[in-house]
Write a protein that holds these residues in place. Sequence first.
Motif, PDB file in Angstrom:
ATOM      1  N   VAL A  30      10.950  18.440 -13.787  1.00 36.21           N
ATOM      2  CA  VAL A  30      11.640  18.060 -12.560  1.00 36.21           C
ATOM      3  C   VAL A  30      12.320  16.706 -12.754  1.00 36.21           C
ATOM      4  CG1 VAL A  30      11.396  17.577 -10.095  1.00 36.21           C
ATOM      5  CG2 VAL A  30       9.962  19.321 -11.163  1.00 36.21           C
ATOM      6  N   GLU A  31      13.574  16.598 -12.331  1.00 38.06           N
ATOM      7  CA  GLU A  31      14.289  15.332 -12.405  1.00 38.06           C
ATOM      8  C   GLU A  31      13.912  14.489 -11.196  1.00 38.06           C
ATOM      9  OE1 GLU A  31      18.878  13.636 -12.964  1.00 38.06           O
ATOM     10  OE2 GLU A  31      18.506  15.785 -12.694  1.00 38.06           O
ATOM     11  N   VAL A  32      13.338  13.325 -11.427  1.00 36.97           N
ATOM     12  CA  VAL A  32      12.841  12.496 -10.328  1.00 36.97           C
ATOM     13  C   VAL A  32      13.174  11.032 -10.577  1.00 36.97           C
ATOM     14  CG1 VAL A  32      10.544  12.425 -11.403  1.00 36.97           C
ATOM     15  CG2 VAL A  32      10.783  11.836  -8.989  1.00 36.97           C
ATOM     16  N   ASP A  33      13.694  10.382  -9.547  1.00 37.20           N
ATOM     17  CA  ASP A  33      13.925   8.940  -9.557  1.00 37.20           C
ATOM     18  C   ASP A  33      12.930   8.282  -8.613  1.00 37.20           C
ATOM     19  OD1 ASP A  33      16.104   9.234 -11.265  1.00 37.20           O
ATOM     20  OD2 ASP A  33      17.534   9.405  -9.606  1.00 37.20           O
ATOM     21  N   PHE A  34      12.495   7.066  -8.949  1.00 40.35           N
ATOM     22  CA  PHE A  34      11.511   6.367  -8.135  1.00 40.35           C
ATOM     23  C   PHE A  34      12.123   5.145  -7.473  1.00 40.35           C
ATOM     24  CE2 PHE A  34       8.833   8.907 -10.833  1.00 40.35           C
ATOM     25  CZ  PHE A  34       7.757   9.232 -10.022  1.00 40.35           C
ATOM     26  N   LEU A  35      11.716   4.924  -6.229  1.00 44.34           N
ATOM     27  CA  LEU A  35      12.110   3.739  -5.467  1.00 44.34           C
ATOM     28  C   LEU A  35      10.850   3.090  -4.912  1.00 44.34           C
ATOM     29  CD1 LEU A  35      15.001   3.345  -2.930  1.00 44.34           C
ATOM     30  CD2 LEU A  35      12.689   2.668  -2.282  1.00 44.34           C
ATOM     31  N   PHE A  36      10.688   1.792  -5.173  1.00 42.89           N
ATOM     32  CA  PHE A  36       9.529   1.042  -4.699  1.00 42.89           C
ATOM     33  C   PHE A  36       9.986  -0.065  -3.756  1.00 42.89           C
ATOM     34  CE2 PHE A  36       8.512   2.852  -8.766  1.00 42.89           C
ATOM     35  CZ  PHE A  36       7.194   3.291  -8.650  1.00 42.89           C
ATOM     36  N   SER A  37       9.208  -0.324  -2.726  1.00 43.52           N
ATOM     37  CA  SER A  37       9.526  -1.437  -1.829  1.00 43.52           C
ATOM     38  C   SER A  37       8.242  -2.116  -1.370  1.00 43.52           C
ATOM     39  CB  SER A  37      10.321  -0.946  -0.613  1.00 43.52           C
ATOM     40  OG  SER A  37       9.484  -0.266   0.311  1.00 43.52           O
ATOM     41  N   GLY A  38       8.406  -3.337  -0.803  1.00 38.81           N
ATOM     42  CA  GLY A  38       7.258  -4.049  -0.266  1.00 38.81           C
ATOM     43  C   GLY A  38       6.682  -5.115  -1.169  1.00 38.81           C
ATOM     44  N   ARG A  39       7.282  -5.302  -2.349  1.00 39.27           N
ATOM     45  CA  ARG A  39       6.791  -6.294  -3.304  1.00 39.27           C
ATOM     46  C   ARG A  39       7.993  -6.934  -4.004  1.00 39.27           C
ATOM     47  NH1 ARG A  39       2.349  -4.946  -8.005  1.00 39.27           N
ATOM     48  NH2 ARG A  39       1.497  -3.782  -6.249  1.00 39.27           N
ATOM     49  N   LEU A  59       9.500  -3.177   4.001  1.00 42.26           N
ATOM     50  CA  LEU A  59       8.612  -3.835   4.951  1.00 42.26           C
ATOM     51  C   LEU A  59       7.240  -3.972   4.316  1.00 42.26           C
ATOM     52  CD1 LEU A  59       9.534  -1.830   8.189  1.00 42.26           C
ATOM     53  CD2 LEU A  59      10.324  -4.125   7.587  1.00 42.26           C
ATOM     54  N   THR A  60       6.525  -5.021   4.664  1.00 34.57           N
ATOM     55  CA  THR A  60       5.217  -5.234   4.061  1.00 34.57           C
ATOM     56  C   THR A  60       4.287  -5.923   5.041  1.00 34.57           C
ATOM     57  OG1 THR A  60       4.090  -6.098   2.096  1.00 34.57           O
ATOM     58  CG2 THR A  60       5.761  -7.509   3.105  1.00 34.57           C
ATOM     59  N   PHE A  61       2.996  -5.860   4.738  1.00 38.11           N
ATOM     60  CA  PHE A  61       1.986  -6.577   5.512  1.00 38.11           C
ATOM     61  C   PHE A  61       1.487  -7.754   4.673  1.00 38.11           C
ATOM     62  CE2 PHE A  61       1.954  -2.280   7.179  1.00 38.11           C
ATOM     63  CZ  PHE A  61       1.974  -2.504   8.542  1.00 38.11           C
ATOM     64  N   VAL A  62       1.323  -8.900   5.316  1.00 32.24           N
ATOM     65  CA  VAL A  62       0.922 -10.120   4.614  1.00 32.24           C
ATOM     66  C   VAL A  62      -0.534 -10.433   4.936  1.00 32.24           C
ATOM     67  CG1 VAL A  62       1.415 -12.566   4.279  1.00 32.24           C
ATOM     68  CG2 VAL A  62       3.288 -10.973   4.741  1.00 32.24           C
ATOM     69  N   THR A  63      -1.296 -10.769   3.895  1.00 31.58           N
ATOM     70  CA  THR A  63      -2.703 -11.122   4.083  1.00 31.58           C
ATOM     71  C   THR A  63      -2.908 -12.604   3.785  1.00 31.58           C
ATOM     72  OG1 THR A  63      -3.281 -10.583   1.792  1.00 31.58           O
ATOM     73  CG2 THR A  63      -3.396  -8.803   3.414  1.00 31.58           C
ATOM     74  N   HIS A  64      -3.980 -13.153   4.371  1.00 26.55           N
ATOM     75  CA  HIS A  64      -4.341 -14.552   4.145  1.00 26.55           C
ATOM     76  C   HIS A  64      -5.845 -14.693   4.312  1.00 26.55           C
ATOM     77  CE1 HIS A  64      -3.895 -18.873   3.933  1.00 26.55           C
ATOM     78  NE2 HIS A  64      -4.553 -19.014   5.073  1.00 26.55           N
ATOM     79  N   ASN A  65      -6.493 -15.223   3.266  1.00 29.94           N
ATOM     80  CA  ASN A  65      -7.949 -15.425   3.298  1.00 29.94           C
ATOM     81  C   ASN A  65      -8.707 -14.147   3.656  1.00 29.94           C
ATOM     82  OD1 ASN A  65      -7.718 -18.112   2.573  1.00 29.94           O
ATOM     83  ND2 ASN A  65      -7.696 -18.841   4.701  1.00 29.94           N
ATOM     84  N   GLY A  66      -8.313 -13.040   3.030  1.00 26.62           N
ATOM     85  CA  GLY A  66      -9.078 -11.814   3.163  1.00 26.62           C
ATOM     86  C   GLY A  66      -8.844 -11.018   4.420  1.00 26.62           C
ATOM     87  N   GLU A  67      -7.762 -11.307   5.167  1.00 28.22           N
ATOM     88  CA  GLU A  67      -7.465 -10.498   6.342  1.00 28.22           C
ATOM     89  C   GLU A  67      -5.960 -10.452   6.586  1.00 28.22           C
ATOM     90  OE1 GLU A  67      -8.292 -12.473  10.302  1.00 28.22           O
ATOM     91  OE2 GLU A  67      -9.539 -13.718   9.001  1.00 28.22           O
ATOM     92  N   VAL A  68      -5.536  -9.438   7.336  1.00 26.22           N
ATOM     93  CA  VAL A  68      -4.126  -9.294   7.657  1.00 26.22           C
ATOM     94  C   VAL A  68      -3.713 -10.429   8.595  1.00 26.22           C
ATOM     95  CG1 VAL A  68      -2.406  -7.854   8.805  1.00 26.22           C
ATOM     96  CG2 VAL A  68      -4.153  -6.794   7.377  1.00 26.22           C
ATOM     97  N   SER A  69      -2.601 -11.098   8.270  1.00 25.43           N
ATOM     98  CA  SER A  69      -2.054 -12.149   9.127  1.00 25.43           C
ATOM     99  C   SER A  69      -0.800 -11.605   9.810  1.00 25.43           C
ATOM    100  CB  SER A  69      -1.702 -13.389   8.298  1.00 25.43           C
ATOM    101  OG  SER A  69      -0.978 -14.324   9.086  1.00 25.43           O
ATOM    102  N   TYR A  70      -0.907 -11.335  11.111  1.00 19.26           N
ATOM    103  CA  TYR A  70       0.231 -10.766  11.823  1.00 19.26           C
ATOM    104  C   TYR A  70       1.353 -11.788  11.987  1.00 19.26           C
ATOM    105  CZ  TYR A  70      -2.669  -6.710  12.696  1.00 19.26           C
ATOM    106  OH  TYR A  70      -3.446  -5.604  12.525  1.00 19.26           O
ATOM    107  N   LEU A  71       1.002 -13.076  12.078  1.00 18.64           N
ATOM    108  CA  LEU A  71       2.030 -14.104  12.165  1.00 18.64           C
ATOM    109  C   LEU A  71       2.836 -14.144  10.867  1.00 18.64           C
ATOM    110  CD1 LEU A  71       3.427 -16.491  13.505  1.00 18.64           C
ATOM    111  CD2 LEU A  71       1.594 -17.977  12.628  1.00 18.64           C
ATOM    112  N   ARG A  72       2.150 -14.212   9.724  1.00 20.20           N
ATOM    113  CA  ARG A  72       2.845 -14.230   8.443  1.00 20.20           C
ATOM    114  C   ARG A  72       3.605 -12.931   8.205  1.00 20.20           C
ATOM    115  NH1 ARG A  72      -1.465 -17.680   7.548  1.00 20.20           N
ATOM    116  NH2 ARG A  72      -1.062 -19.466   6.155  1.00 20.20           N
ATOM    117  N   THR A  73       3.050 -11.803   8.674  1.00 18.86           N
ATOM    118  CA  THR A  73       3.740 -10.524   8.535  1.00 18.86           C
ATOM    119  C   THR A  73       5.059 -10.540   9.292  1.00 18.86           C
ATOM    120  OG1 THR A  73       1.684  -9.270   8.217  1.00 18.86           O
ATOM    121  CG2 THR A  73       3.592  -8.046   9.026  1.00 18.86           C
TER     122      THR A  73
END
Length: 348
Positions: A30-39, A59-73
Amino acid sequence: MKILYGVQGTGNGHIARARAMSHTLKKRGVEVDFLFSGREQNKYFSMEDFGRYQTRRGLTFVTHNGEVSYLRTGLKNNLVSFMKEVIELDLSGYDLVLNDFEPVSAWAAKKQGKPSISISHQNAFRYSVPLKGASWMDKQIIRYFAPAQYHIGLHWYHFGQPILPPIVHTPQHFAEEHDFVLVYLPFEALDDISDLLLRFSSQHFVCYHPDIIEQQAIENILLLPLSFEGFQSHLHRCAGVIANGGFELPSEALTLGKKLLLKPLAGQFEQLSNVATLEDLGMATCMEGLEASVVREWLDEEQAECVSYPDVAEAIVDWVLKGDWENQAELTTGLWDKVDFPSYVTNI
């Protein structure tokens, strides 16, 4: 058939799953192309299996000190930039879009009317499976973050739902098991991890972390930069795994018979649900923080037994190539009958 495969790049588990699918798709010609996002583009590593892959900001989720940071996200993501990427992604040369929770290709397929199939662990949460800490917003993200026409969910157990076992890709490293413990806690601060592990001076640890640039040893800890090949080698030889509550690494560890100690990412319902599920099934031990007392007890636990999962990637590719995407019953029928759980696994 020519396929574009969109992959969420924020976690290495999505990439590991795509690697397994890539091998099977290529084997079928199968002919397949890959697209990555979020990094960031320069943060991807060991990507040779994907050829000349594309990247997007997405789009990505941002973590800080072991938890999701919604402000940084909120500060990190740019919706205008995201919509521009969606509009500019031309899918005219593709017959199908496969997707693993990747939003740019998903929304582009929806906008351009291209057939799309979503294959992810997140899709399992569309069904009645164990949930912990899931808010109304979390459920909306599962439904609308990366939309598709057809959805295939993956989980460690079926819970009576039309979902599939994990897609596991663990290249064989025929090596004897050693007594070191493999540690992969990318969302935790490296200093906090080191402080925890240094308390167990008689136990050797091998720790991979995105903040490590060059290999170094600190007393009983070997610190290593991220590497797919190196990590797989240590995963096959270790006596146990300490990790966050993702999906793919625990899946690989379970198939190799490695005991698991998992610390979920705070504020991330998927990881909270994953860890609670494995603990309830008797397949892992949980710790809410980096707790020395829990680590001490876990180190004394007996070795685990292997969970045998079938070749799910092959079954999915067969189904995709057949083209009868409305019919998913044949995918689930028989696959779970091939799963062999250890005798100590409970609540199944």
